[in-house]
Write a protein that holds these residues in place. Structure first.
Motif, PDB file in Angstrom:
ATOM      1  N   ARG A  34       0.828  -1.217   0.000  1.00 20.69           N
ATOM      2  CA  ARG A  34       0.000   0.000   0.000  1.00 20.69           C
ATOM      3  C   ARG A  34       0.862   1.267   0.000  1.00 20.69           C
ATOM      4  N   HIS A  35       2.024   1.201   0.667  1.00 18.66           N
ATOM      5  CA  HIS A  35       2.910   2.365   0.656  1.00 18.66           C
ATOM      6  C   HIS A  35       3.600   2.499  -0.705  1.00 18.66           C
ATOM      7  N   ALA A  36       4.040   1.343  -1.238  1.00 16.77           N
ATOM      8  CA  ALA A  36       4.727   1.379  -2.542  1.00 16.77           C
ATOM      9  C   ALA A  36       3.784   1.931  -3.610  1.00 16.77           C
ATOM     10  N   ASP A  37       2.523   1.482  -3.593  1.00 12.62           N
ATOM     11  CA  ASP A  37       1.543   1.986  -4.575  1.00 12.62           C
ATOM     12  C   ASP A  37       1.382   3.496  -4.437  1.00 12.62           C
ATOM     13  N   ALA A  38       1.254   3.960  -3.192  1.00 17.68           N
ATOM     14  CA  ALA A  38       1.040   5.404  -2.964  1.00 17.68           C
ATOM     15  C   ALA A  38       2.265   6.211  -3.399  1.00 17.68           C
ATOM     16  N   VAL A  39       3.475   5.706  -3.119  1.00 24.48           N
ATOM     17  CA  VAL A  39       4.688   6.435  -3.537  1.00 24.48           C
ATOM     18  C   VAL A  39       4.724   6.532  -5.060  1.00 24.48           C
ATOM     19  N   ARG A  40       4.367   5.416  -5.730  1.00 24.66           N
ATOM     20  CA  ARG A  40       4.394   5.448  -7.207  1.00 24.66           C
ATOM     21  C   ARG A  40       3.344   6.401  -7.757  1.00 24.66           C
ATOM     22  N   GLU A  41       2.153   6.427  -7.099  1.00 20.74           N
ATOM     23  CA  GLU A  41       1.057   7.264  -7.617  1.00 20.74           C
ATOM     24  C   GLU A  41       1.305   8.755  -7.413  1.00 20.74           C
ATOM     25  N   ARG A  42       1.667   9.145  -6.182  1.00 18.99           N
ATOM     26  CA  ARG A  42       1.783  10.599  -5.930  1.00 18.99           C
ATOM     27  C   ARG A  42       2.986  10.975  -5.060  1.00 18.99           C
ATOM     28  N   GLY A  43       3.870  10.004  -4.808  1.00 19.19           N
ATOM     29  CA  GLY A  43       5.080  10.300  -4.041  1.00 19.19           C
ATOM     30  C   GLY A  43       4.852  10.178  -2.543  1.00 19.19           C
ATOM     31  N   LEU A  44       5.941  10.268  -1.804  1.00 16.64           N
ATOM     32  CA  LEU A  44       5.852  10.249  -0.333  1.00 16.64           C
ATOM     33  C   LEU A  44       5.492  11.656   0.122  1.00 16.64           C
ATOM     34  N   LEU A  45       4.450  11.783   0.896  1.00 16.40           N
ATOM     35  CA  LEU A  45       4.048  13.104   1.384  1.00 16.40           C
ATOM     36  C   LEU A  45       4.690  13.353   2.733  1.00 16.40           C
ATOM     37  N   MET A  46       5.488  14.415   2.810  1.00 13.53           N
ATOM     38  CA  MET A  46       6.185  14.714   4.062  1.00 13.53           C
ATOM     39  C   MET A  46       5.706  16.048   4.617  1.00 13.53           C
ATOM     40  N   SER A 134       2.536   8.673   3.876  1.00 16.32           N
ATOM     41  CA  SER A 134       2.379  10.055   4.322  1.00 16.32           C
ATOM     42  C   SER A 134       2.923  10.131   5.758  1.00 16.32           C
ATOM     43  N   VAL A 135       3.985  10.920   5.944  1.00 15.16           N
ATOM     44  CA  VAL A 135       4.695  10.899   7.231  1.00 15.16           C
ATOM     45  C   VAL A 135       4.908  12.325   7.737  1.00 15.16           C
ATOM     46  N   HIS A 136       4.666  12.518   9.031  1.00  8.86           N
ATOM     47  CA  HIS A 136       4.927  13.795   9.690  1.00  8.86           C
ATOM     48  C   HIS A 136       6.193  13.648  10.540  1.00  8.86           C
ATOM     49  N   VAL A 137       7.176  14.510  10.305  1.00  8.90           N
ATOM     50  CA  VAL A 137       8.405  14.488  11.109  1.00  8.90           C
ATOM     51  C   VAL A 137       8.187  15.475  12.256  1.00  8.90           C
TER      52      VAL A 137
END
Ligand SMILES: NC(=O)C1=CN([C@@H]2O[C@H](COP(=O)(O)OP(=O)(O)OC[C@H]3O[C@@H](n4cnc5c(N)ncnc54)[C@H](O)[C@@H]3O)[C@@H](O)[C@H]2O)C=CC1
Ligand SMILES: CC(C)(CO)C(=O)C(=O)O
Length: 305
Positions: A34-46, A134-137
């Motif tokens: 699910r993360h790999a699909d999301a990264v491919r679709e719209r990137g990692l959201l930081m 989608s990750v919040h630092v």
């Protein structure tokens, strides 16, 4: 030519590191579908203190052949998965530079059974999921540390530290990484399980009743670290406790223990790499470790509920 970096077991920490490194290197992350699909679709959201944005990089559930010549493999799975990740990618990591960017004691030793080029990493920055990929630092208490495991400094460590620095992450190379790994483990042993069983943010653990338990956990762990022959930056357990209370805790006061989330989601926790490791080593060295043993058993009990 750009350096090639592979992140294995990329979750909150690994995807975020991959995202930052993707600006200065060729990066592939091995993550769940699910993360790999999301990264491919719209990137990692930081979001958060490392900046905001969508970061695109190569990401899938497997390791494509084109990445078998990576310069560095960075393992960011939970410690409970280190062995399984190493087994799954044994062919790729054999003889390669493999970095552990994980909490606890024992990961580097596991990786060392699969490659003779192990780099220890310590990170004390908060990464919180805000959705798939989608990750919040949230917080940062000190720069990342990298060092040859079990000790020493060399060009490979220096080059990686330079690259991570170029990516905008605070990082220092060290010749004594075991000291940094144990320093972080003291912090995790003191706060993670107690924060999880009491369901309070770390800042609340300065309450005198909670602090009495923190103090006992740290005093036992300190004896174990000394018996292991590791020198910490603080001469006594009391000096570390003062640093924890006045410096580390304020920097992460609002943070909730990720161990609580593991328990809530019915996952195995990393307790055996934290207080469990302290308790095991303590018994081996003939040191009394009742508080670390008790909190380890308590967490194992909760894992089964
Ligand atoms: N989250 C945080 O704020 C911090 C975490 N750490 C440490 O960093 C390590 C990683 O933590 P998180 O990123 O929070 O964990 P996480 O659970 O978010 O990420 C690990 C990911 O690896 C995946 N994974 C495991 N085996 C895999 C495989 N064979 N193939 C593909 N994916 C696989 C898991 O499904 C998970 O998505 C832990 O040791 C943690 O204690 C250290 C500092 C801060
Ligand atoms: C998130 C943070 C900074 C604080 O707990 C951490 O490093 C950890 O839990 O290991």
């Amino acid at each position: 030519m750009d350096m090639k970096i592979v992140v294995l077991g990329a979750g909150a920490v690994g995807l975020t590191i991959a995202a930052k490194l993707s600006r200065v290197a060729d990066v592939h992350a091995v993550a769940r579908k699910r993360h790999a699909d999301a990264v491919r679709e719209r990137g990692l959201l930081m979001t958060g203190i490392w900046g905001e944005g969508a970061y695109r990089f190569s990401c899938s559930e497997d390791l494509p052949d084109a990445w078998l010549d990576a310069d560095y493999y960075i393992i960011t799975a939970k410690s409970t998965d280190t062995e399984a990740v190493c087994r799954q990618f044994a062919g790729a990591i054999r003889g390669r530079e493999v970095v552990s960017l994980q909490n606890g004691i024992g990961n580097e030793e596991i990786i060392g059974r699969f490659t003779d080029r192990v780099i220890g990493g310590m990170i004390i920055t908060g990464f919180e999921w805000r959705g798939d990929a989608s990750v919040h630092v949230s917080v940062e208490a000190a720069p990342m540390k990298l060092g040859r495991f079990p000790s020493g400094m060399d060009d490979a460590v220096g080059r990686l530290a330079d690259l991570i620095g170029e990516a905008g992450i605070r990082v220092e190379a060290t010749g004594g990484i075991r000291s940094d790994l144990w320093s972080k483990t003291l912090y995790n042993c003191a706060l993670n399980p107690l924060g999880a069983v009491t369901n309070v943010p770390y800042g609340a653990l300065t309450d005198p009743h909670a602090w009495a338990i923190v103090t006992a956990i740290v005093r036992e762990a300190y004896q174990v670290v000394e018996a292991e022959g590791v020198t910490l930056p603080w001469e006594t357990a009391e000096a570390y406790l003062e640093y924890l209370r006045t410096t580390q805790l304020p920097a992460t006061a609002t943070h909730h223990s990720s161990m609580l989330q593991d328990l809530t989601l019915g996952r195995r926790t990393e307790i055996d790499f934290l207080n469990g490791a302290v308790a095991d080593l303590g018994r081996r060295h003939g040191i009394d470790v009742p508080y670390n043993t008790c909190i380890t058993e308590l967490i194992h009990f909760r894992e089964q509920l």
